[in-house]
Motif scaffolding. Structure first.
Motif, PDB file in Angstrom:
ATOM      1  N   LYS A  28      76.002 -56.283 -25.249  1.00 61.20           N
ATOM      2  CA  LYS A  28      75.479 -56.221 -26.612  1.00 61.20           C
ATOM      3  C   LYS A  28      73.968 -56.401 -26.625  1.00 61.20           C
ATOM      4  O   LYS A  28      73.244 -55.683 -27.315  1.00 61.20           O
ATOM      5  N   VAL A  29      73.479 -57.362 -25.846  1.00 56.64           N
ATOM      6  CA  VAL A  29      72.038 -57.615 -25.762  1.00 56.64           C
ATOM      7  C   VAL A  29      71.313 -56.422 -25.144  1.00 56.64           C
ATOM      8  O   VAL A  29      70.264 -55.988 -25.630  1.00 56.64           O
ATOM      9  N   PHE A  30      71.885 -55.874 -24.059  1.00 52.24           N
ATOM     10  CA  PHE A  30      71.252 -54.752 -23.373  1.00 52.24           C
ATOM     11  C   PHE A  30      71.169 -53.519 -24.275  1.00 52.24           C
ATOM     12  O   PHE A  30      70.139 -52.848 -24.338  1.00 52.24           O
ATOM     13  N   TYR A  31      72.235 -53.217 -24.984  1.00 50.29           N
ATOM     14  CA  TYR A  31      72.238 -52.061 -25.872  1.00 50.29           C
ATOM     15  C   TYR A  31      71.227 -52.222 -27.000  1.00 50.29           C
ATOM     16  O   TYR A  31      70.525 -51.268 -27.370  1.00 50.29           O
ATOM     17  N   MET A  44      67.789 -51.653 -25.583  1.00 55.21           N
ATOM     18  CA  MET A  44      67.558 -50.235 -25.320  1.00 55.21           C
ATOM     19  C   MET A  44      67.055 -49.517 -26.577  1.00 55.21           C
ATOM     20  O   MET A  44      66.055 -48.788 -26.540  1.00 55.21           O
ATOM     21  N   ILE A  45      67.749 -49.725 -27.689  1.00 59.76           N
ATOM     22  CA  ILE A  45      67.358 -49.059 -28.929  1.00 59.76           C
ATOM     23  C   ILE A  45      66.020 -49.588 -29.431  1.00 59.76           C
ATOM     24  O   ILE A  45      65.195 -48.818 -29.947  1.00 59.76           O
ATOM     25  N   VAL A  99      64.459 -40.199 -23.133  1.00 59.20           N
ATOM     26  CA  VAL A  99      65.806 -40.711 -23.387  1.00 59.20           C
ATOM     27  C   VAL A  99      66.778 -40.088 -22.385  1.00 59.20           C
ATOM     28  O   VAL A  99      67.255 -38.967 -22.582  1.00 59.20           O
ATOM     29  N   HIS A 100      67.058 -40.828 -21.331  1.00 60.68           N
ATOM     30  CA  HIS A 100      68.021 -40.371 -20.318  1.00 60.68           C
ATOM     31  C   HIS A 100      69.414 -40.926 -20.570  1.00 60.68           C
ATOM     32  O   HIS A 100      70.386 -40.459 -19.974  1.00 60.68           O
ATOM     33  N   PHE A 101      69.510 -41.943 -21.426  1.00 59.17           N
ATOM     34  CA  PHE A 101      70.816 -42.526 -21.719  1.00 59.17           C
ATOM     35  C   PHE A 101      70.774 -43.255 -23.052  1.00 59.17           C
ATOM     36  O   PHE A 101      69.705 -43.630 -23.551  1.00 59.17           O
ATOM     37  N   LEU A 102      71.948 -43.421 -23.631  1.00 58.42           N
ATOM     38  CA  LEU A 102      72.162 -44.174 -24.858  1.00 58.42           C
ATOM     39  C   LEU A 102      73.299 -45.161 -24.587  1.00 58.42           C
ATOM     40  O   LEU A 102      73.990 -45.048 -23.568  1.00 58.42           O
ATOM     41  N   PRO A 103      73.501 -46.138 -25.470  1.00 62.48           N
ATOM     42  CA  PRO A 103      74.595 -47.096 -25.230  1.00 62.48           C
ATOM     43  C   PRO A 103      75.931 -46.425 -24.927  1.00 62.48           C
ATOM     44  O   PRO A 103      76.653 -46.847 -24.014  1.00 62.48           O
ATOM     45  N   GLU A 104      76.242 -45.338 -25.640  1.00 66.11           N
ATOM     46  CA  GLU A 104      77.539 -44.695 -25.420  1.00 66.11           C
ATOM     47  C   GLU A 104      77.642 -44.000 -24.063  1.00 66.11           C
ATOM     48  O   GLU A 104      78.756 -43.769 -23.568  1.00 66.11           O
TER      49      GLU A 104
END
Length: 341
Positions: free
Chosen positions: A94-97, A100-101, A75-80
């Motif tokens: 919205k789709v990309f986030y 990701m999860i 986990v190098h990044f999160l939506p925030e």
């Protein structure tokens, strides 16, 4: 021997900390742990452990194969943390986030580089027992602390004035990295030479691209933008610099800071809560441009203050050394492989 396959495209886009962290781990496994692990890259055959470094769609599809063994997600990044980095239309974001999860939830286990992100990941419905914290690290071979004569020679090589205080920063040119404050600090301190290494890794998709492009094309006289450079050049700039300055607003565990520590270069950062869990006390911190200005002047004029943070850089580099992290990664992969067999 345990078979580990790495799925990654992290090194295809230059100037990213994700790519640097990935390359350091590959180097560690091949140079220090080759007697324990057989490592392949983007291999579609069977493996005991498959470690996903990036969330490419083709990698997501691979998670449905039984050949993958134990699936580990980095986990190098999160939506925030993406906010302020990329310009995406609302629907696309919205789709990309969501994707990701969903990718992270496909993993058997996740690795974070900063413990402060564990509760944030749990908030997405991922159990705590599926998350481990393993910090980033930097090789002193790739980022050596050069002697005074070599540092002087590097200034000549890169045409940097020998008698000026030099402030260096690196990373993608984007709003999240605090490049605006880097530029403003240069404008307020014409006696200091400022250098920023990095560019637009994602081109015009970069948040604030048009505005930053104008700044790069017409910077203050004492500010140099090098564009995206190789890691070896980053090490050179860190050695010829007097201070590393990263005014970023949001990070996980910036490789650039570890690179500065490894080169024995004092560090000035924006005060962020997420730093407290990993490098508290090892850097000079400030909350805003006024605070950065005060700190810079102290680094310039107070030898004892400067030496204190130089020594802290050196000592912190030992804490995040390959020797220390090799044992941690060895145990982690062995534990994960044991579950998959």
């Amino acid at each position: 021997m345990i078979q580990i396959n790495m799925f990654s495209s992290a090194d295809k886009v230059a100037g990213q900390g994700v790519g640097s962290a990935y390359l350091e781990l590959i180097r560690l496994l091949r140079e220090r742990l080759s007697d324990q692990f057989e490592v392949t890259i983007n291999h579609w055959g069977r493996a005991d452990v498959t470690h996903y470094h990036t969330i490419d769609p083709q990698f997501f599809l691979s998670t449905f194969s039984k050949k993958r063994g134990r699936k580990i997600g980095y986990v190098h990044f999160l939506p925030e943390t993406i906010e302020g980095s990329l310009q995406l239309p609302g629907f696309a974001k919205k789709v990309f986030y969501a994707y990701m999860i969903k990718f992270y939830k496909r993993m058997d286990h996740l690795v974070v580089v900063n413990p402060s992100f564990i509760p944030k990941i749990m908030a997405y419905g991922i159990p705590r027992e599926k998350i481990s914290y393993i910090p980033n690290f930097v090789s002193p071979v790739a980022f050596p602390n050069r002697d005074a004569a070599t540092k002087k020679a590097l200034r000549q090589q890169y045409q940097v004035p020998a008698d000026r205080f030099v402030v260096f920063g690196s990373g993608q040119v984007q709003q999240r990295k605090g490049v605006d404050d880097f530029v403003k600090l240069a404008q307020q301190n014409p006696q200091v030479q400022f250098i920023w290494a990095g560019g637009f890794s994602f081109g015009k998709m970069t948040d604030g691209y048009d505005r930053f492009k104008k700044i790069i094309d017409n910077p203050p006289a004492n500010l140099r933008f090098t564009g995206i450079v190789q890691r070896a050049e980053i090490a050179d700039y860190l050695n010829l610099a007097d201070l590393f300055f990263l005014p970023s607003y949001d990070e996980l565990f910036p490789m650039s800071v570890l690179e500065a520590f490894s080169c024995g270069t004092p560090v000035l950062l924006r005060n962020l809560t997420l730093y407290e869990a990993i490098i508290a006390g090892a850097y000079a911190g400030a909350d805003d441009l006024a605070g950065f200005n005060v700190a810079l002047r102290q680094f310039e004029t107070d030898p004892d203050f400067y030496e204190r943070y130089r020594q802290l850089a050196v000592s912190t580099a030992h804490e995040y050394s390959p020797e220390h992290l090799a044992a941690i990664w060895s145990q982690f992969y062995q534990d994960q492989a044991r579950v998959s067999r």
